[in-house]
Design a protein around this motif. Sequence first.
Motif, PDB file in Angstrom:
ATOM      1  N   SER A   5       0.834  -1.195   0.000  1.00 14.31           N
ATOM      2  CA  SER A   5       0.000   0.000   0.000  1.00 14.31           C
ATOM      3  C   SER A   5       0.876   1.254   0.000  1.00 14.31           C
ATOM      4  O   SER A   5       1.822   1.357   0.779  1.00 14.31           O
ATOM      5  N   GLY A   6       0.595   2.179  -0.911  1.00 14.28           N
ATOM      6  CA  GLY A   6       1.347   3.418  -0.982  1.00 14.28           C
ATOM      7  C   GLY A   6       2.701   3.294  -1.638  1.00 14.28           C
ATOM      8  O   GLY A   6       3.507   4.220  -1.553  1.00 14.28           O
ATOM      9  N   GLN A   7       2.941   2.177  -2.323  1.00 18.99           N
ATOM     10  CA  GLN A   7       4.250   1.956  -2.929  1.00 18.99           C
ATOM     11  C   GLN A   7       4.148   1.796  -4.451  1.00 18.99           C
ATOM     12  O   GLN A   7       3.070   1.526  -5.000  1.00 18.99           O
ATOM     13  N   ILE A   8       5.307   1.916  -5.093  1.00 19.59           N
ATOM     14  CA  ILE A   8       5.424   1.802  -6.541  1.00 19.59           C
ATOM     15  C   ILE A   8       6.561   0.845  -6.870  1.00 19.59           C
ATOM     16  O   ILE A   8       7.620   0.894  -6.235  1.00 19.59           O
ATOM     17  N   ARG A   9       6.324  -0.033  -7.842  1.00 18.47           N
ATOM     18  CA  ARG A   9       7.430  -0.857  -8.349  1.00 18.47           C
ATOM     19  C   ARG A   9       7.952  -0.212  -9.629  1.00 18.47           C
ATOM     20  O   ARG A   9       7.177   0.096 -10.541  1.00 18.47           O
ATOM     21  N   VAL A  10       9.269   0.003  -9.659  1.00 24.24           N
ATOM     22  CA  VAL A  10       9.916   0.640 -10.800  1.00 24.24           C
ATOM     23  C   VAL A  10      10.758  -0.388 -11.540  1.00 24.24           C
ATOM     24  O   VAL A  10      11.554  -1.107 -10.932  1.00 24.24           O
ATOM     25  N   LYS A  11      10.554  -0.451 -12.853  1.00 24.99           N
ATOM     26  CA  LYS A  11      11.455  -1.225 -13.704  1.00 24.99           C
ATOM     27  C   LYS A  11      12.669  -0.349 -13.960  1.00 24.99           C
ATOM     28  O   LYS A  11      12.573   0.704 -14.582  1.00 24.99           O
ATOM     29  N   VAL A  12      13.815  -0.782 -13.466  1.00 22.67           N
ATOM     30  CA  VAL A  12      15.003   0.066 -13.468  1.00 22.67           C
ATOM     31  C   VAL A  12      15.603   0.137 -14.867  1.00 22.67           C
ATOM     32  O   VAL A  12      15.955  -0.892 -15.455  1.00 22.67           O
ATOM     33  N   ASP A  20       5.940   8.489  -2.158  1.00 27.06           N
ATOM     34  CA  ASP A  20       6.408   9.846  -1.864  1.00 27.06           C
ATOM     35  C   ASP A  20       7.925   9.989  -1.999  1.00 27.06           C
ATOM     36  O   ASP A  20       8.483  11.057  -1.733  1.00 27.06           O
ATOM     37  N   ALA A  21       8.612   8.926  -2.427  1.00 26.34           N
ATOM     38  CA  ALA A  21      10.037   8.993  -2.730  1.00 26.34           C
ATOM     39  C   ALA A  21      10.288   9.096  -4.229  1.00 26.34           C
ATOM     40  O   ALA A  21      11.442   9.069  -4.671  1.00 26.34           O
ATOM     41  N   VAL A  22       9.220   9.217  -5.007  1.00 27.71           N
ATOM     42  CA  VAL A  22       9.292   9.132  -6.473  1.00 27.71           C
ATOM     43  C   VAL A  22       8.707  10.407  -7.074  1.00 27.71           C
ATOM     44  O   VAL A  22       7.814  11.032  -6.498  1.00 27.71           O
ATOM     45  N   ALA A  23       9.215  10.783  -8.238  1.00 27.65           N
ATOM     46  CA  ALA A  23       8.689  11.925  -8.988  1.00 27.65           C
ATOM     47  C   ALA A  23       8.759  11.611 -10.471  1.00 27.65           C
ATOM     48  O   ALA A  23       9.521  10.724 -10.903  1.00 27.65           O
ATOM     49  N   ALA A  24       7.992  12.325 -11.247  1.00 28.84           N
ATOM     50  CA  ALA A  24       8.080  12.191 -12.695  1.00 28.84           C
ATOM     51  C   ALA A  24       9.483  12.590 -13.150  1.00 28.84           C
ATOM     52  O   ALA A  24      10.066  13.554 -12.657  1.00 28.84           O
ATOM     53  N   ALA A  25      10.034  11.828 -14.091  1.00 19.79           N
ATOM     54  CA  ALA A  25      11.365  12.128 -14.606  1.00 19.79           C
ATOM     55  C   ALA A  25      11.331  13.417 -15.426  1.00 19.79           C
ATOM     56  O   ALA A  25      10.296  13.785 -15.989  1.00 19.79           O
ATOM     57  N   ALA A  81       7.435   7.451 -16.789  1.00 15.28           N
ATOM     58  CA  ALA A  81       8.872   7.601 -16.560  1.00 15.28           C
ATOM     59  C   ALA A  81       9.075   8.337 -15.236  1.00 15.28           C
ATOM     60  O   ALA A  81       8.517   9.426 -15.028  1.00 15.28           O
ATOM     61  N   VAL A  82       9.874   7.755 -14.336  1.00 13.23           N
ATOM     62  CA  VAL A  82      10.032   8.310 -12.996  1.00 13.23           C
ATOM     63  C   VAL A  82      11.480   8.272 -12.543  1.00 13.23           C
ATOM     64  O   VAL A  82      12.318   7.540 -13.101  1.00 13.23           O
ATOM     65  N   ILE A  83      11.756   9.059 -11.520  1.00 17.03           N
ATOM     66  CA  ILE A  83      13.017   9.002 -10.790  1.00 17.03           C
ATOM     67  C   ILE A  83      12.692   8.814  -9.317  1.00 17.03           C
ATOM     68  O   ILE A  83      11.605   9.176  -8.863  1.00 17.03           O
ATOM     69  N   GLY A  84      13.618   8.252  -8.573  1.00 19.34           N
ATOM     70  CA  GLY A  84      13.351   8.038  -7.159  1.00 19.34           C
ATOM     71  C   GLY A  84      14.618   7.763  -6.383  1.00 19.34           C
ATOM     72  O   GLY A  84      15.717   7.663  -6.943  1.00 19.34           O
ATOM     73  N   LEU A  85      14.456   7.655  -5.073  1.00 20.37           N
ATOM     74  CA  LEU A  85      15.590   7.454  -4.178  1.00 20.37           C
ATOM     75  C   LEU A  85      15.248   6.421  -3.116  1.00 20.37           C
ATOM     76  O   LEU A  85      14.218   6.517  -2.458  1.00 20.37           O
ATOM     77  N   ARG A  86      16.135   5.451  -2.970  1.00 18.17           N
ATOM     78  CA  ARG A  86      16.083   4.542  -1.822  1.00 18.17           C
ATOM     79  C   ARG A  86      16.949   5.150  -0.736  1.00 18.17           C
ATOM     80  O   ARG A  86      18.155   5.311  -0.907  1.00 18.17           O
ATOM     81  N   ASP A  87      16.368   5.500   0.396  1.00 16.08           N
ATOM     82  CA  ASP A  87      17.138   6.169   1.444  1.00 16.08           C
ATOM     83  C   ASP A  87      17.351   5.298   2.680  1.00 16.08           C
ATOM     84  O   ASP A  87      17.778   5.806   3.721  1.00 16.08           O
ATOM     85  N   ARG A  88      17.054   4.000   2.573  1.00 16.78           N
ATOM     86  CA  ARG A  88      17.313   3.073   3.687  1.00 16.78           C
ATOM     87  C   ARG A  88      18.451   2.144   3.282  1.00 16.78           C
ATOM     88  O   ARG A  88      18.233   1.118   2.633  1.00 16.78           O
ATOM     89  N   PRO A  89      19.683   2.479   3.651  1.00 17.60           N
ATOM     90  CA  PRO A  89      20.828   1.706   3.156  1.00 17.60           C
ATOM     91  C   PRO A  89      20.928   0.298   3.703  1.00 17.60           C
ATOM     92  O   PRO A  89      21.713  -0.501   3.195  1.00 17.60           O
ATOM     93  N   SER A  90      20.144  -0.028   4.721  1.00 19.62           N
ATOM     94  CA  SER A  90      20.253  -1.353   5.330  1.00 19.62           C
ATOM     95  C   SER A  90      19.378  -2.400   4.653  1.00 19.62           C
ATOM     96  O   SER A  90      19.409  -3.572   5.042  1.00 19.62           O
ATOM     97  N   THR A  91      18.596  -2.035   3.656  1.00 17.81           N
ATOM     98  CA  THR A  91      17.705  -3.008   3.029  1.00 17.81           C
ATOM     99  C   THR A  91      18.493  -4.001   2.169  1.00 17.81           C
ATOM    100  O   THR A  91      19.593  -3.713   1.696  1.00 17.81           O
ATOM    101  N   ALA A  92      17.911  -5.149   1.955  1.00 16.58           N
ATOM    102  CA  ALA A  92      18.568  -6.219   1.198  1.00 16.58           C
ATOM    103  C   ALA A  92      18.460  -6.027  -0.306  1.00 16.58           C
ATOM    104  O   ALA A  92      19.085  -6.769  -1.065  1.00 16.58           O
TER     105      ALA A  92
END
Length: 312
Positions: free
Chosen positions: A27-34, A112-117, A88-99
């Motif tokens: 819920s509240g998340q987006i999957r991005v094809k990198v 809310d960590a993503v924006a239109a590219a 098309a989007v850009i985003g940031l992972r800000d939790r460095p401890s994730t797997a």
Amino acid sequence: MRAVVVRRFGGPEVLEFTEIPVPVPGSGQIRVKVAAAGVNPVDAATRSGFLTEAGIIPPREVIGIGWDVAGTVDAVGDGVTGFATGDAVIGLRDRPSTALGTHAEFVVLDADAVAAAPRTASLVEAATLPLNGLTAVQALDLLDLPADATVLVTGAAGAVGGYAVTLAKARGFRVVAVAGPADEALVRGFGAEVFVPRGDFLADRVRAVIPGGVDAALDTALLGLEALDAVANRGRFVVFAAGAAPIPLRGIRVEHVWIRADGAALADLAALVDEGTLALRVADTAPLDEVAKAHERLAASGLRGRLVLTNE
């Protein structure tokens, strides 16, 4: 899907690929094809174990690599509005401890960590924006100074430093840039009014141009006390790495910018790109398979812009 991880710390040789299920957005998340992901110093600090030694990443069996991402929305979770599959989007992972990091085929981020590219940039170019652009913005936010203040930016030819110069000028600051002599034209093009070549007795040379010292410094080059000495009494000083904060002499307020994801600020940065204010710089690209070689190039330093990994 494939993703880059580390299971032990060391040089680029410890980077490995693992096969994991494609992540499912909640819920509240987006999957991005990198499509593209930047290679940043923080990735090397994660791989080497520095961030774990510094207490920023807890010990884990598997740690994902990669913060920046540019790509297309592949799936959206419940409650997500404003994004649709194929955007098309850009985003940031800000939790460095994730797997799982962004050096992968897919990544799930909070909406809310993503924006239109940026519309005027390729996804490879856009991948250089999230971490470095947000770091510069959030560092400037810490200054709390009037628009006519003088701001010193060390490492002004680098990825964060270049953005910091442009964004500081856009806020009305008078920018004093420090970089190698060969980079003077480059950093003046970013918006620096004053250029001081890096080298010995930096503070004396800055103060020769700005008597009394600058109002604030963004020390992206991690010069520490050498840059602090160029700041006026009761000024502001921002550091960009764990353990890099100098002693706050002369009443100078020393702050550390701890980066956080911010989709709204990313959208503002993308708008600056589209209006031609903010230039994106790609040093080179490499396929995801060559991530270890990319880390070797990063360690060699001297890059202008960011290395970007691509999923071909």
